[in-house]
Design a protein around this motif. Structure first.
Motif, mmCIF file in Angstrom:
data_model
loop_
_atom_site.group_PDB
_atom_site.id
_atom_site.type_symbol
_atom_site.label_atom_id
_atom_site.label_comp_id
_atom_site.label_asym_id
_atom_site.label_seq_id
_atom_site.Cartn_x
_atom_site.Cartn_y
_atom_site.Cartn_z
ATOM 1 N N ARG A 1 83.225 108.879 -11.646
ATOM 2 C CA ARG A 1 82.229 109.822 -11.547
ATOM 3 C C ARG A 1 80.722 108.767 -11.680
ATOM 4 N NH1 ARG A 1 85.358 112.233 -10.882
ATOM 5 N NH2 ARG A 1 86.407 113.742 -12.085
ATOM 6 N N HIS A 2 80.188 109.303 -11.061
ATOM 7 C CA HIS A 2 78.488 108.853 -10.667
ATOM 8 C C HIS A 2 77.522 110.008 -10.651
ATOM 9 C CE1 HIS A 2 80.115 112.295 -6.744
ATOM 10 N NE2 HIS A 2 80.775 111.102 -7.029
ATOM 11 N N ALA A 3 76.187 109.754 -10.370
ATOM 12 C CA ALA A 3 75.590 110.416 -11.019
ATOM 13 C C ALA A 3 74.365 110.899 -9.809
ATOM 14 C CB ALA A 3 74.041 109.618 -12.033
ATOM 15 N N PHE A 4 75.573 111.305 -9.374
ATOM 16 C CA PHE A 4 74.904 111.943 -7.628
ATOM 17 C C PHE A 4 75.999 113.309 -7.420
ATOM 18 C CE2 PHE A 4 77.140 108.113 -6.376
ATOM 19 C CZ PHE A 4 77.549 107.861 -5.421
ATOM 20 N N ILE A 5 75.130 113.767 -6.131
ATOM 21 C CA ILE A 5 76.323 114.922 -5.853
ATOM 22 C C ILE A 5 75.586 115.186 -4.880
ATOM 23 C CG2 ILE A 5 76.503 115.885 -8.030
ATOM 24 C CD1 ILE A 5 74.229 118.057 -7.279
ATOM 25 N N PHE A 6 75.817 116.103 -3.939
ATOM 26 C CA PHE A 6 75.734 116.179 -2.547
ATOM 27 C C PHE A 6 74.089 117.011 -2.089
ATOM 28 C CE2 PHE A 6 80.758 117.542 -1.882
ATOM 29 C CZ PHE A 6 80.953 115.903 -0.764
ATOM 30 N N THR A 7 73.627 116.470 -1.910
ATOM 31 C CA THR A 7 71.937 117.250 -1.313
ATOM 32 C C THR A 7 71.555 117.643 -0.233
ATOM 33 O OG1 THR A 7 70.103 116.618 -0.870
ATOM 34 C CG2 THR A 7 71.710 114.854 -0.668
ATOM 35 N N PRO A 8 71.343 118.806 0.419
ATOM 36 C CA PRO A 8 70.719 120.397 0.845
ATOM 37 C C PRO A 8 70.033 118.999 2.206
ATOM 38 C CG PRO A 8 70.177 121.272 -1.361
ATOM 39 C CD PRO A 8 70.455 119.304 -1.389
ATOM 40 N N GLY B 1 78.747 130.905 -3.557
ATOM 41 C CA GLY B 1 77.821 129.210 -2.881
ATOM 42 C C GLY B 1 76.074 129.593 -3.559
ATOM 43 N N LYS B 2 75.793 129.067 -3.112
ATOM 44 C CA LYS B 2 73.868 129.179 -3.128
ATOM 45 C C LYS B 2 73.555 129.441 -2.001
ATOM 46 C CE LYS B 2 73.540 126.385 -7.339
ATOM 47 N NZ LYS B 2 73.306 125.184 -7.499
ATOM 48 N N LEU B 3 72.269 130.301 -1.566
ATOM 49 C CA LEU B 3 71.888 130.876 -0.318
ATOM 50 C C LEU B 3 70.439 130.331 -0.288
ATOM 51 C CD1 LEU B 3 73.516 134.118 0.070
ATOM 52 C CD2 LEU B 3 74.212 132.489 0.754
ATOM 53 N N PRO B 4 70.259 129.072 0.076
ATOM 54 C CA PRO B 4 68.684 128.469 -0.460
ATOM 55 C C PRO B 4 68.140 129.735 0.928
ATOM 56 C CG PRO B 4 69.882 126.667 -0.060
ATOM 57 C CD PRO B 4 70.831 127.960 0.369
ATOM 58 N N MET B 5 68.518 130.034 2.448
ATOM 59 C CA MET B 5 68.178 130.609 3.217
ATOM 60 C C MET B 5 68.968 131.570 3.996
ATOM 61 S SD MET B 5 66.205 127.527 5.804
ATOM 62 C CE MET B 5 65.390 129.014 6.841
ATOM 63 N N PRO B 6 69.113 132.638 3.757
ATOM 64 C CA PRO B 6 70.189 133.620 4.394
ATOM 65 C C PRO B 6 69.785 134.116 5.253
ATOM 66 C CG PRO B 6 69.227 134.676 1.904
ATOM 67 C CD PRO B 6 68.287 133.107 1.821
ATOM 68 N N LEU C 1 73.468 127.592 3.984
ATOM 69 C CA LEU C 1 73.647 127.696 2.343
ATOM 70 C C LEU C 1 74.150 126.873 1.502
ATOM 71 C CD1 LEU C 1 77.724 127.811 2.746
ATOM 72 C CD2 LEU C 1 76.280 129.971 4.226
ATOM 73 N N ILE C 2 74.838 126.717 0.534
ATOM 74 C CA ILE C 2 75.595 125.662 -0.374
ATOM 75 C C ILE C 2 76.732 125.972 -0.999
ATOM 76 C CG2 ILE C 2 75.458 124.237 -1.790
ATOM 77 C CD1 ILE C 2 72.360 123.931 -1.806
ATOM 78 N N ASP C 3 77.995 125.885 0.111
ATOM 79 C CA ASP C 3 79.215 126.181 -0.581
ATOM 80 C C ASP C 3 79.430 126.307 -1.968
ATOM 81 O OD1 ASP C 3 80.373 124.234 -0.488
ATOM 82 O OD2 ASP C 3 81.718 124.404 1.350
ATOM 83 N N ARG C 4 80.177 126.790 -2.599
ATOM 84 C CA ARG C 4 81.110 126.195 -3.785
ATOM 85 C C ARG C 4 81.492 125.296 -3.907
ATOM 86 N NH1 ARG C 4 85.496 129.895 -1.413
ATOM 87 N NH2 ARG C 4 87.248 128.396 -1.453
ATOM 88 N N PHE C 5 81.957 124.248 -3.433
ATOM 89 C CA PHE C 5 82.018 122.759 -3.444
ATOM 90 C C PHE C 5 80.859 122.391 -2.849
ATOM 91 C CE2 PHE C 5 85.856 125.113 -0.876
ATOM 92 C CZ PHE C 5 86.643 125.044 -2.109
ATOM 93 N N GLY C 6 79.307 122.669 -3.420
ATOM 94 C CA GLY C 6 78.177 121.580 -3.043
ATOM 95 C C GLY C 6 78.103 121.280 -1.593
ATOM 96 N N VAL C 7 78.742 121.773 -0.272
ATOM 97 C CA VAL C 7 78.569 120.764 0.147
ATOM 98 C C VAL C 7 77.737 122.162 1.677
ATOM 99 C CG1 VAL C 7 79.037 120.816 3.116
ATOM 100 C CG2 VAL C 7 81.308 119.973 1.156
ATOM 101 N N SER C 8 76.212 121.898 1.598
ATOM 102 C CA SER C 8 75.543 122.499 2.890
ATOM 103 C C SER C 8 75.755 122.450 4.110
ATOM 104 C CB SER C 8 73.933 121.466 2.384
ATOM 105 O OG SER C 8 72.697 122.225 2.805
ATOM 106 N N TRP C 9 76.083 123.716 3.918
ATOM 107 C CA TRP C 9 75.838 123.922 5.786
ATOM 108 C C TRP C 9 74.993 124.889 6.762
ATOM 109 C CZ3 TRP C 9 80.994 123.108 8.309
ATOM 110 C CH2 TRP C 9 81.786 122.968 7.044
ATOM 111 N N GLN C 10 74.118 124.532 7.489
ATOM 112 C CA GLN C 10 73.862 125.490 8.444
ATOM 113 C C GLN C 10 74.293 125.835 9.443
ATOM 114 O OE1 GLN C 10 68.849 123.974 9.439
ATOM 115 N NE2 GLN C 10 70.381 122.110 8.670
ATOM 116 N N THR C 11 74.614 127.544 9.660
ATOM 117 C CA THR C 11 74.711 127.779 9.953
ATOM 118 C C THR C 11 73.866 128.766 11.363
ATOM 119 O OG1 THR C 11 75.291 129.676 9.005
ATOM 120 C CG2 THR C 11 76.513 128.790 9.477
ATOM 121 N N TYR C 12 74.561 128.844 12.682
ATOM 122 C CA TYR C 12 73.796 130.169 13.624
ATOM 123 C C TYR C 12 74.276 130.751 15.335
ATOM 124 C CZ TYR C 12 72.259 127.006 18.226
ATOM 125 O OH TYR C 12 72.663 126.809 18.643
#
Length: 131
Positions: free
Chosen positions: A68-75, A100-105, A118-129
């Motif tokens: 276990r670690h004190a960090f997670i994925f970051t956007p 997930g979460k939508l920092p920029m819908p 967006l940040i998906d339910r696993f914590g991975v950040s994605w940009q799509t276009y």
């Protein structure tokens, strides 16, 4: 000299589920191998020691970190997806955004006629276009 550069993502127990989900989203994607920890190894038995796969032809590696670690994925680091068209964009964005979460819908932000971050339910950040 480096042999290559491959994105490497460390999870805390969801590496296999995330890998199978992400591979299901894109053409030219496949799981190449998933190696699990065995009893007595560093990680909990059955956790992902190493998963090798491709997303739209890009090689990626994942693991379930044994400690276990004190960090997670970051956007500040994201996977950038250039979709073939708006239909693919809409489908991929909706599936990744589910839970997930939508920092920029999806919207026109001035630098792109349509972009979604967006940040998906696993914590991975994605940009799509769409192209």
């Amino acid at each position: 000299m480096a042999h290559g550069i491959t994105p490497f993502l460390m999870f805390e127990g969801a590496a296999e589920e995330a890998t199978r989900f992400h591979v299901s989203l894109f053409a030219r994607s496949e799981v190449k191998q998933i190696e699990h920890d065995k009893s007595g190894e560093m990680g909990p038995e059955g956790s992902v020691k190493r998963a090798g796969f491709t997303l739209a032809g890009q090689a990626v590696i994942r693991t379930d970190g044994p400690a276990r670690h004190a960090f997670i994925f970051t956007p500040s680091v994201s996977l950038f997806v250039e979709c073939e068209d708006e239909a693919e964009f809409d489908n991929v964005f909706a599936r990744l955004a589910d839970g997930g979460k939508l920092p920029m819908p999806p919207d026109n932000y001035g630098f792109s006629r349509k972009l979604g971050w967006l940040i998906d339910r696993f914590g991975v950040s994605w940009q799509t276009y769409p192209s």
